[in-house]
Write an enzyme that holds these catalytic residues in place. Structure first.
Site, PDB file in Angstrom:
ATOM      1  CG  ASP A   1      48.236  38.898 -23.454  1.00 59.48           C
ATOM      2  OD1 ASP A   1      48.040  38.023 -24.075  1.00 59.48           O
ATOM      3  OD2 ASP A   1      48.871  39.817 -23.917  1.00 59.48           O
TER       4      ASP A   1
ATOM      5  CE  LYS B   1      37.365  35.870 -31.574  1.00 60.87           C
ATOM      6  NZ  LYS B   1      37.330  37.084 -31.441  1.00 60.87           N
TER       7      LYS B   1
END
Length: 661
Positions: free
Chosen positions: A403, A485
């Site tokens: 991440d 996204k």
RNA sequence: GCUGGCGUAGCUCAAUUGGCAGAGCACCUGUUUUGUAAACAGGCGGCUGUGGGUUCGAGUCCCACCGCCAGCUCCA
């Protein structure tokens, strides 16, 4: 021959042009697939035949199979109501409401037999266009409540299809007759909610699959078998990579061999971070609930969160409830109790890294010169997933992501996306994933922020994709409520599609955390936040990769890169020496010094998919070398001096994009 | 969470209508000292997922719970 007022059909046109062979199941009329017997629309021009083994015929075969199955089911189990029965990518299904409850395996066999009878009877499929009122009468006569409900949602033209005396509300098209179904198989039965809504009653769904030929069906079943062999849960156990224990459901244990691969994955990404301007951080696991209130995870994400109760919390709860009268306690609803109890809990376990990264960004002042700031985190996340949704490594309750959150200006977004896409493609190439699909998910109806910001953000994402000249699809309205996204879908070695990498723009969290940086103009500005991951969750990636390579990890990831096998125990000392040499060069080597015969040692090492086997006997000790056998080339490479072996392994121990040769 | 199925040794699987819980592999010991996918012999290993019930008797039948599997719904 044609009757005076009979309309022209595709069949007529194909017959006229002598294009109607026995293998034709439908027609493509100006690009649309229609039944042979359906009257052609006004002005239809091009009419081409669709053969049974045309890919466009498959949905017809499957949908027709669904009708035949429903017919068979209603003959065998009178009183059963039908709901939806479409064709799917893999086959078809039909949903039933059966008074007696569910279907058994024997029921499935009986239904299959009845289907064969219907297929052998070769009943033609007939389409009829009807008015809503006519359709209602038909369905009322059949007493089909689900179909009646669905009818009211349909827009004309409304059509029904018949084969024999079985009739269904249906848009079509279908194959000409039931006899065209040559390869049908029922596969499983499962529950499914009416209209897919879990508040609705549960129906019984029977799945089946159908193909143009028995040969194609067999090939499909074979492929399913192959997939089963590659299942990461099976391989994970066989290869001693992972394990599960009922005392921590849906939470993988990575055994030494699995942990070796896992750590290699993380290490690989970590190396890339150094090269690409990311700063890795380490953040806490447990936070005061108020953090998640600020981030919006509470109450929005509450049902997926683990809360952490302390002894102090328990005492506080006891005190609070002790102070209340019996009546007040008794009055409380279940929800009331839940709220009361959660109010006494102070801590929550993080389900995502973003809130802590926002905290971290907010801890100090930032200049525009600090941006973009890329904070990477392999932090462990916990999400409470409902018991029915967990699966192997692909859906777990504890995992880590590769991440990172990029804090930047809106102007920097495009550059960051471009750099990210470059990185993703490099990574996927290293892992041997070649088939990658880009999807741009745009603003949903329910969203945060003004249209001007969305315009700019969507354009930034799209421009980045275009600049890379990559093909992409747009998923309208599929973006997150806080920003658009890009999803990257990849296909694994057996054709299954996975969404792993994603990059998304977020205007919401910087707002909620009141994040700011000082701009060139000496005024405070709100940064944009990009959430991005390449592998996605390391656990899920591990599972997908395991299946992609069938457990045969490439040398740079393999838990053991070389297995040193002695011909007899006389050579054990030399084998140990070789292992020590490899270890000193950072290579993962193991020696099999047992009294087994060489053949048994080779078999054991091959079963574990070790990329290189090194045989050690008198010749090798004498010549200070090894006889190497390669898993991937599947052959004996012959004798090699030690330094040559080490050089070869050292090169292969690097990810492909880092190799010098 | 819901529907259905399944849970026997570390692993893969047997056990007739309810009638003595077994095999192969792995593991341990011994023999064997081996040249490209399984040497031989012996031994260890079980609260049949957990708890209740029916029965003279339960791995087997019933109930509840836990876990796993296939779907549905939801997702990295």
């Amino acid at each position: 021959m044609s009757e005076p007022n009979r309309q022209i059909t595709a069949r007529d046109r194909l017959e006229a042009s002598d294009a109607l062979g026995p293998r034709v199941v439908a027609a493509r009329v100006d690009g649309r697939v229609v039944d042979l017997h359906t009257p052609l629309a006004e002005g239809a021009r091009e009419v081409a035949p669709v053969d049974v083994d045309d890919p466009a015929a498959l949905p017809l075969i499957r949908h027709s199979s669904a009708h035949v199955m429903a017919d068979a089911v209603q003959r065998l189990f009178p009183g059963t109501k039908v709901a939806f029965g479409p064709a799917t990518d893999q086959g078809f299904y039909y949903d039933y409401d059966r008074p007696g409850g569910s279907f058994t395996e024997e029921d499935l066999r009986a239904i299959e037999e009845k289907m064969l009878e219907i297929i052998e009877a070769d009943r033609p499929f007939r389409r009829e266009e009807v008015t809503r009122e006519q359709a209602r009468e038909i369905l009322q006569a059949l007493d089909e409540p689900y179909k009646l409900e669905h009818l009211e949602r349909l827009e004309p033209p409304i059509s029904v299809y018949r084969h024999g005396d079985w009739v269904d509300l249906c848009e079509g098209p279908h194959v000409p007759s039931t006899g065209f179904l040559k390869a049908v198989k029922l596969t499983s039965v499962a529950g499914a909610y009416w209209r897919g809504d879990e508040r609705n009653p549960m129906l019984q769904r029977i799945y089946g699959t159908a193909f143009a030929s028995p040969k194609a069906l067999r090939a499909h079943l074979k492929q399913l078998e192959e997939a089963k062999k590659r299942d990461h849960r099976k391989l994970g156990k066989e290869l001693e990579l992972i394990a599960f224990h009922p005392l921590s459901p849906a939470s993988p244990f990575f055994l030494p061999r699995g942990a070796a691969v896992y750590n290699r994955l993380v290490e690989y990404i970590r190396d890339l971070y150094v090269q690409h301007g990311y700063q890795e951080v380490i953040t806490p696991q447990i936070f005061d609930q108020s953090l998640f209130v600020t981030s919006g995870h509470l109450p929005g994400y509450a049902e997926n969160m683990f809360m952490a109760a302390t002894a102090e919390d328990m005492e506080r709860a006891a005190e609070r409830f002790a102070g209340q009268s019996a009546e007040a306690l008794g009055d409380k609803s279940r929800e009331g109790w839940a709220t009361e109890l959660s109010g006494t809990l102070r801590f929550g376990i993080k389900p995502m890294n973003c809130p802590s990264h926002c905290l971290m960004f907010g801890m100090s002042h930032h200049s525009y010169r600090d941006l973009p700031m890329r904070l990477a985190d392999f932090g462990r996340l916990h999400r409470f997933e409902r018991s029915g949704v967990v699966q192997g490594l692909t859906r777990v309750r504890t995992f880590a992501q590769d991440d990172a959150h990029i804090f930047c200006t809106l102007d920097q977004v495009q550059g960051e996306i471009t750099a990210f896409l470059d990185l993703v493609y490099r990574v996927y190439q290293d892992f041997g994933f070649e088939d990658i699909r880009l999807v741009l998910a745009t603003r949903p109806d329910d969203r945060l922020g003004g249209d001007d910001v969305w315009d700019r953000a969507e354009r930034a994402l799209e421009d980045a994709i275009r600049a890379k000249q990559l093909p992409y699809e747009i998923a309208e309205g599929e973006g997150a409520f806080y920003g658009p996204k890009i999803e990257l879908h990849l296909k694994d070695a057996i054709g299954r599609s996975w969404q792993l990498a994603t990059i998304q723009a977020d205007f919401n969290l910087p707002e909620r955390f009141e994040l700011s940086y000082v701009g060139e103009d000496n005024h405070a500005h709100r940064p944009v936040m990009l959430h991005r991951a390449i592998l996605g969750s390391v656990e899920r990636f591990f599972g997908v990769l395991t299946e992609h390579v069938g457990g045969a990890f490439p040398t740079w990831l393999a838990p053991e890169q070389v297995a040193v096998l002695t011909v007899s125990e006389k050579f054990n000392a030399y084998a140990e020496e070789v292992v020590a040499l490899c270890a000193s060069r950072g290579l993962r080597a193991v020696a099999n010094t047992s009294s087994d015969k060489l053949g048994a040692k080779i078999r054991a090492a091959r079963l574990m998919r070790v990329p290189y086997l090194a045989i050690v006997g008198g010749r090798e000790v004498e010549g200070r070398g090894l006889s190497l056998r390669s898993r991937d080339e599947d052959k004996d490479l012959g004798f090699m001096p030690l330094d040559e072996v080490v050089a070869r392994l050292e090169n292969e121990a690097l990810p492909p994009s880092s190799r010098t040769r």
